[in-house]
Write a protein that holds these residues in place. Structure first.
Motif, PDB file in Angstrom:
ATOM      1  N   SER A 169       0.743  -1.106   0.186  1.00 48.77           N
ATOM      2  CA  SER A 169       0.314  -0.443  -0.674  1.00 48.77           C
ATOM      3  C   SER A 169       1.242   1.042   0.240  1.00 48.77           C
ATOM      4  CB  SER A 169      -1.055  -0.134   1.096  1.00 48.77           C
ATOM      5  OG  SER A 169      -0.209  -0.247   2.028  1.00 48.77           O
ATOM      6  N   GLU A 204       1.978   2.078  -3.881  1.00 43.39           N
ATOM      7  CA  GLU A 204       1.165   2.236  -4.701  1.00 43.39           C
ATOM      8  C   GLU A 204       1.107   4.144  -4.050  1.00 43.39           C
ATOM      9  OE1 GLU A 204      -3.476   1.199  -5.821  1.00 43.39           O
ATOM     10  OE2 GLU A 204      -3.184   0.235  -4.103  1.00 43.39           O
ATOM     11  N   ALA A 205       0.822   4.210  -3.230  1.00 41.17           N
ATOM     12  CA  ALA A 205       0.720   5.755  -2.788  1.00 41.17           C
ATOM     13  C   ALA A 205       1.299   6.434  -2.681  1.00 41.17           C
ATOM     14  CB  ALA A 205       0.590   5.569  -1.067  1.00 41.17           C
ATOM     15  N   ARG A 237       0.638  10.027  -3.595  1.00 41.81           N
ATOM     16  CA  ARG A 237      -0.371   9.757  -1.996  1.00 41.81           C
ATOM     17  C   ARG A 237       0.373   9.957  -0.559  1.00 41.81           C
ATOM     18  NH1 ARG A 237      -3.400   6.085  -4.708  1.00 41.81           N
ATOM     19  NH2 ARG A 237      -3.208   4.466  -2.672  1.00 41.81           N
ATOM     20  N   TYR A 238       1.704  11.491  -0.864  1.00 39.81           N
ATOM     21  CA  TYR A 238       2.143  10.668   0.462  1.00 39.81           C
ATOM     22  C   TYR A 238       1.303  10.897   1.594  1.00 39.81           C
ATOM     23  CZ  TYR A 238       5.361  11.554  -3.090  1.00 39.81           C
ATOM     24  OH  TYR A 238       6.253  11.826  -4.867  1.00 39.81           O
ATOM     25  N   ASP A 267      -1.393   9.466   2.400  1.00 40.53           N
ATOM     26  CA  ASP A 267      -1.371   7.509   2.763  1.00 40.53           C
ATOM     27  C   ASP A 267      -0.493   7.456   3.639  1.00 40.53           C
ATOM     28  OD1 ASP A 267      -4.163   8.402   2.289  1.00 40.53           O
ATOM     29  OD2 ASP A 267      -4.433   7.953   0.382  1.00 40.53           O
ATOM     30  N   ALA A 268       0.518   7.355   2.878  1.00 40.56           N
ATOM     31  CA  ALA A 268       2.026   6.605   3.007  1.00 40.56           C
ATOM     32  C   ALA A 268       1.874   7.559   4.333  1.00 40.56           C
ATOM     33  CB  ALA A 268       2.877   6.747   1.636  1.00 40.56           C
TER      34      ALA A 268
END
Length: 737
Positions: free
Chosen positions: A666, A669-670, A675-676, A678-679
């Motif tokens: 995940s 993918e982030a 999508r930092y 989310d990471a």
């Protein structure tokens, strides 16, 4: 008892741009000098200024210096007295040097043992006896953008007194009494008309206005309240804010009588309303008009003529269109307003006739035809002419548009054309006369000759941005369809300049930046931060720098080997400055910029995500643990292969390994989709497993393969975290005790 100190330096007219800084500076300098002479003020310094005076008032200054007590160390006590207690020659010599008897010496304990010392006490002088030295220090300490020789000296042994403008009078009173002080005439003065300037209890009113007697006559004052009141009686408004408010009120009133309002250009970027209060001592506003036919000129030409050349305020109608009227701030109270307005109208009309002539003459020639004339204008002795620069940024802008902004071939061609024409207006009559319009006029001429919006707007705005704030102009709304072409041209122009001058050995040093490289680099960073397309761009800043350098041709610059390292450091600093101005913390910037400066928009996304993520207690705890992880693995870069993975058997090891393996997909993918946030939320979930690992597991085990396996596990964690940001930078410093 404390008494009031009042100082006024009366000068020849000081430039308006100097006054805000000087007004603050003189207060700071006076307080510093008073403190240095042991006269710490009991009230803050109040500062005032007009074009002809710098004023400081300190409401309470003590009547006497604080006493000075100084401990002077002498020889060791053991060497100062014989066993029978009689003083040795060492003690006697030390006492004689201090001018006292040996009995006046003290014994003090130091780190090296007991020593003899003398406590010297000096009673403070009366303030009136010290203030002349204070003023001498003030005059020496004041700094100006430019200094003048004006045949003046001080009796302080330092010779000539340089100053921003000649001083014509000094009002210097303490407790209502004059403090004697003189600036003497230099022996090298070329005329006998140069006179000494002595302090007194007088000031001077307005040069031309008076209620009685002659204008500009001497006015006796003893206190600040009397000083301010008498100046106002003689048409000098001391408070800058009062002058500003008076101007603003009269501007609005006059504009309403003209059925309009002050142009929004004034409130936008001209700074005129901020400047004019420092041009006048007793402001008034008069209204003037010009021929309606001049409204056919571009609005930019009209506003530049009025604002930048005359310091007049354009007037616009309610719909935003300019009216054939202007407002002028004058330094007098007009007896015959119409006469004054008529004189202003003559000047404005003459300037607008010139502008109309240039406008009509310049449009007879196509913009492209002026490019050859750029070969007569030198850009830099090592970088060639503006024609060569135009050719370079034409190639670079097209390349950046296609490679960095994913532009279509058509848009890239527009960017190349706009870049080729961007500097052509430097060869126009209009820009030679109105230099503030460079770039702008090129865009206007291109629009009038039928170039598409993508071309003429890119030319019009290509010197922008000036600021690094997110809303710094031009906005996407202003740019419309030209957003990508403008971004490519703006970046190409600025990178060509920065790369060329750094390679030519012209990098900024300290406060010296004669070519404006900081502003150019910040502009490029701002454009790449706010206008780059989302997702990984095919090229970053290093590739753009390389392309810009190649455009100069092999061996053209003779660049030193270190130029690229210096430029990289410079651009990292500029990106850090941009993020700082946007409100991010220094540790957040350090966590991202050194690693991701190559793609400024990507760096912004990471810093935004980090600023949000650090609000989580788990994430902050992970940052502390990651700092430890980095330190432990700083000399290890191995990978966790199957053989090493089999060595891990402790529950805490397995728990961390499983947590990492479950989060890695995940996180990957982030990162792919930028999508930092989310990471970083996924990383936060690792805080407890990492904490347990460090609590339960000895990383540096005695058995080499086990130690290697544990280091490899932490190295995997380190590499993944660093793919997002170096979160160790936001970890608080560990304190002991």
């Amino acid at each position: 008892m404390d008494r009031e100190l009042l100082l006024e330096l009366g000068c020849e007219e000081l430039p308006a741009s100097w006054l805000p800084g000087l007004t603050n500076q003189i207060g700071e300098v006076v307080v510093a000098q008073l403190t240095a002479y042991r006269l710490p003020p009991e009230a803050p310094a109040e500062t005032f200024s007009t074009p002809r005076r710098l004023t400081v008032r300190v409401a309470r200054v003590p009547e006497r210096q604080t006493d000075l007590e100084e401990l002077v160390n002498g020889p060791p006590a053991s060497a100062g007295f014989r066993p029978d207690g009689t003083p040795t020659s060492a003690a006697a010599g030390f006492a004689a040097k201090q001018g006292v008897d040996v009995s006046a010496l003290e014994r003090i304990q130091t780190a090296k043992g007991q020593y003899l010392a003398y406590r010297r006490r000096q009673r403070g002088k009366a303030t009136a006896d010290v203030l002349s030295d204070v003023l001498g220090g003030v005059l020496r300490a004041l700094t100006f953008p430019k200094l003048m020789h004006w045949d003046a000296t001080l009796e302080d042994g330092r010779g000539e007194l340089l100053f921003g403008r000649p001083i014509r009078w000094i009002l210097f009173v303490y407790g209502g009494r004059v403090v004697p002080f003189t600036i003497t005439r230099s022996s090298a003065a070329q005329t006998s008309q140069v006179q000494d300037v002595s302090s007194g209890a007088v000031t001077y009113g307005h040069r031309f206005l008076t209620t009685s007697g002659r204008a500009g006559r001497a006015i006796k004052v003893r206190t600040f309240d009397e000083y301010r009141a008498r100046l106002l009686e003689n048409f000098v408004i001391l408070e800058r804010s009062e002058r500003h408010n008076k101007i603003a009120r009269e501007l609005d009133a006059k504009a309403q009588r003209l059925q309009g309002r002050v142009s929004r250009v004034v409130h936008g970027d001209s700074g005129l309303l901020h400047e004019v209060p420092d041009l006048v001592e007793y402001p008034s506003v008069v209204a003037g008009t010009f021929a309606h036919e001049f409204l056919e000129l571009p609005e930019e030409v009209l506003t530049t003529t009025l604002i930048h050349h005359q310091h007049y305020f354009p007037v616009e109608a309610e719909d935003g269109t300019l009216k054939n009227a202007f407002l002028a701030v004058i330094n007098t109270e007009p007896d015959n307003e119409r006469t004054i307005a008529r004189n202003a109208e003559r000047v404005v009309t003459a300037r607008l006739r010139d502008a109309r002539f240039f406008w009509e003459a310049d449009r007879k020639v196509a913009v492209e035809s002026r490019i050859d004339r750029l070969s007569t204008l030198l850009f830099h002795k090592k970088l060639g002419t503006y024609k060569e620069k135009a050719e370079r940024i034409e190639r670079l802008a097209g390349w950046i548009a296609a490679r960095a902004f994913h532009a279509s071939p058509e848009v890239a061609a527009y960017a190349a054309r706009a870049a080729r024409l961007a500097k052509a207006d430097l060869a126009t009559d209009m820009v030679r006369e109105f230099t503030e319009l460079q770039g702008t006029m090129g865009g206007i001429y291109a629009r009038h000759q039928g170039d598409p919006e993508e071309v003429w707007k890119a030319m019009y705005f290509h010197y922008l941005p000036i600021g690094v704030e997110a809303d710094a102009p031009p906005t996407r709304a202003q740019l419309g369809k030209a957003a990508i072409t403008w971004a490519a041209v703006s970046v190409a122009d600025k990178l060509d300049t920065v790369v060329g001058l750094f390679a030519a050995g012209e990098k900024p040093t300290g406060s010296r930046d004669p070519f404006g490289l900081r502003r150019a680099a910040q502009g490029a960073m701002k454009v790449l931060t706010d206008f780059s397309p989302s997702g990984e761009t095919p090229v970053g800043l290093p590739e753009m720098i390389d392309q810009a350098y190649r455009n100069y041709g092999e061996g053209r610059l003779g660049a030193p080997e270190s130029w690229l390292d210096a430029l990289t450091e410079f651009l990292v600093d500029r990106e850090a400055y941009l993020l700082e101005r946007r409100g991010f913390r220094a540790d957040e910037i350090r966590a991202v910029v050194p690693h991701w400066w190559q793609r400024p928009q990507n760096a912004l996304l990471r810093v935004q995500a980090l600023a949000e993520a650090r609000k989580s207690t788990d994430f902050e705890a992970l940052a502390v643990l990651f700092k430890r992880t980095k330190n432990i693995t700083k000399d290890f870069d191995g990978t966790l292969d199957d053989g090493l993975r089999a060595k891990l058997g402790e529950p805490a090891e397995i728990a961390l390994l499983n947590a990492m393996q479950s989060r890695w997909p995940s996180i990957a993918e982030a990162l792919t989709h930028e999508r930092y946030g989310d990471a970083m939320r996924d990383l936060s979930a690792l805080s407890k497993p990492v904490d347990r690992f460090f609590t339960d597991v000895l990383v540096m085990a005695d058995e080499p393969e086990l130690r290697k396996a544990r280091l490899a596990l932490l190295a995997e964690l380190r590499r993944t975290v660093l793919d997002i940001a170096d979160i160790a930078e936001i970890a608080p410093d560990e304190r002991t005790g």
